[in-house]
Design a protein around this motif. Structure first.
Motif, PDB file in Angstrom:
ATOM      1  N   ARG A 156       0.890  -1.209   0.081  1.00  0.00           N
ATOM      2  CA  ARG A 156      -0.004   0.003   0.075  1.00  0.00           C
ATOM      3  C   ARG A 156       0.746   1.143   0.004  1.00  0.00           C
ATOM      4  O   ARG A 156       1.830   1.421  -0.994  1.00  0.00           O
ATOM      5  CB  ARG A 156      -1.064  -0.070   1.037  1.00  0.00           C
ATOM      6  N   ASP A 157       0.713   2.083   0.966  1.00  0.00           N
ATOM      7  CA  ASP A 157       1.692   3.355   1.127  1.00  0.00           C
ATOM      8  C   ASP A 157       2.920   3.445   1.979  1.00  0.00           C
ATOM      9  O   ASP A 157       3.252   4.263   2.290  1.00  0.00           O
ATOM     10  CB  ASP A 157       0.789   4.515   1.268  1.00  0.00           C
ATOM     11  N   ARG A 158       3.300   2.019   2.131  1.00  0.00           N
ATOM     12  CA  ARG A 158       4.340   1.837   2.736  1.00  0.00           C
ATOM     13  C   ARG A 158       5.543   0.935   2.334  1.00  0.00           C
ATOM     14  O   ARG A 158       5.283  -0.094   1.220  1.00  0.00           O
ATOM     15  CB  ARG A 158       4.086   1.008   4.195  1.00  0.00           C
ATOM     16  N   LEU A 164      12.180  -2.757   8.740  1.00  0.00           N
ATOM     17  CA  LEU A 164      11.819  -1.213   8.780  1.00  0.00           C
ATOM     18  C   LEU A 164      10.596  -1.210   7.873  1.00  0.00           C
ATOM     19  O   LEU A 164      10.573  -1.617   6.904  1.00  0.00           O
ATOM     20  CB  LEU A 164      13.148  -0.705   8.494  1.00  0.00           C
ATOM     21  N   VAL A 165      10.010  -0.179   8.245  1.00  0.00           N
ATOM     22  CA  VAL A 165       8.609   0.478   7.603  1.00  0.00           C
ATOM     23  C   VAL A 165       8.900   1.732   7.214  1.00  0.00           C
ATOM     24  O   VAL A 165       8.857   2.701   8.065  1.00  0.00           O
ATOM     25  CB  VAL A 165       7.437  -0.105   8.513  1.00  0.00           C
ATOM     26  N   TYR A 166       8.668   2.188   6.154  1.00  0.00           N
ATOM     27  CA  TYR A 166       8.913   3.616   5.693  1.00  0.00           C
ATOM     28  C   TYR A 166       7.476   3.999   4.867  1.00  0.00           C
ATOM     29  O   TYR A 166       6.913   3.124   4.376  1.00  0.00           O
ATOM     30  CB  TYR A 166       9.992   3.803   4.491  1.00  0.00           C
ATOM     31  N   ASP A 167       7.463   5.422   4.956  1.00  0.00           N
ATOM     32  CA  ASP A 167       6.279   5.846   4.169  1.00  0.00           C
ATOM     33  C   ASP A 167       6.813   5.808   2.713  1.00  0.00           C
ATOM     34  O   ASP A 167       7.876   6.147   2.505  1.00  0.00           O
ATOM     35  CB  ASP A 167       6.212   7.386   4.495  1.00  0.00           C
ATOM     36  N   LYS A 168       6.034   5.479   1.706  1.00  0.00           N
ATOM     37  CA  LYS A 168       6.306   5.269   0.520  1.00  0.00           C
ATOM     38  C   LYS A 168       6.813   6.391  -0.372  1.00  0.00           C
ATOM     39  O   LYS A 168       7.704   6.545  -1.173  1.00  0.00           O
ATOM     40  CB  LYS A 168       5.173   4.516  -0.463  1.00  0.00           C
ATOM     41  N   ASN A 169       6.099   7.750   0.161  1.00  0.00           N
ATOM     42  CA  ASN A 169       6.334   8.896  -0.657  1.00  0.00           C
ATOM     43  C   ASN A 169       7.751   9.708   0.002  1.00  0.00           C
ATOM     44  O   ASN A 169       8.547  10.261  -0.655  1.00  0.00           O
ATOM     45  CB  ASN A 169       5.093   9.725  -0.602  1.00  0.00           C
TER      46      ASN A 169
END
Ligand SMILES: [Ca+2]
Length: 186
Positions: A19-21, A33-38
């Motif tokens: 999704r957006d991650r 590690l989980v990042y915001d895609k944008n």
């Protein structure tokens, strides 16, 4: 171009976009590690008890490899293990499963230090066929210090499949052709 520097204590491994991650594994730290895609902002971390190698998702769950013949299915929000499969072909367990990609209902997995990709049934773990990737790089490209094949990417929208490797000078778009009955290359 946008860059996010991985903290030096981590050895970065597989990445998938959920999704957006952006979800990234690390090799031996047991930390994902989980990042915001944008923005690439680090949103959270999670832990796992195995090594981290490859990761993909099937639309419902994350699928993760750890260098063995086991693939783990993780909940995409809690990162809890919700199932696992043992991957095998006619000769027994298939170990060193590395880079993963979910393609047309199958899990594609590169076997580390080979030019082979297994097409795996996500239900049973059975290898449905082998994709042989020998001979992609020409003599000139092989003079560079190239490392193992370890990149598989699928563009579901346009049904395009791409492969590459560590330090490879090129990414290849490939089409699969049938060569013969399933088996294991020497
Ligand atoms: Ca991939």
């Amino acid at each position: 171009m946008q860059i996010s520097q991985l903290p030096a204590q981590f050895f970065g491994e597989g990445i998938t976009i959920w999704r957006d991650r952006i979800i990234q594994l690390t090799w031996r730290s047991g930390i994902g590690l989980v990042y915001d895609k944008n923005s690439f902002e680090l949103l959270e971390q999670f832990t796992y008890s195995t090594e981290g190698w490859g990761i993909t998702h099937n639309g419902n769950h994350l699928v993760m490899s750890d260098g063995t013949s086991t693939l783990y299915f993780l909940h995409p929000d809690s990162f809890e293990e919700i199932g696992r499969i043992e991957v095998f072909d006619d000769y027994g367990p298939v170990t060193r499963l590395n880079e993963l990609e979910y393609v047309r209902g199958e899990i594609y997995a590169n076997v580390w230090q080979t030019n082979r990709i297994a097409r795996i049934s996500p239900k049973t773990g059975k290898v449905m066929g082998w994709i042989e990737m020998d001979g992609l790089l020409n003599q000139e490209e092989l003079r560079e210090p190239v490392d193992v094949l370890n990149g598989i990417a699928y563009d579901a929208e346009k049904d395009r499949l791409f492969v590459t490797g560590k330090l490879w000078p090129k990414v290849f778009e490939i089409k699969l052709v049938r060569l013969g009955p399933p088996g294991r290359a020497p």
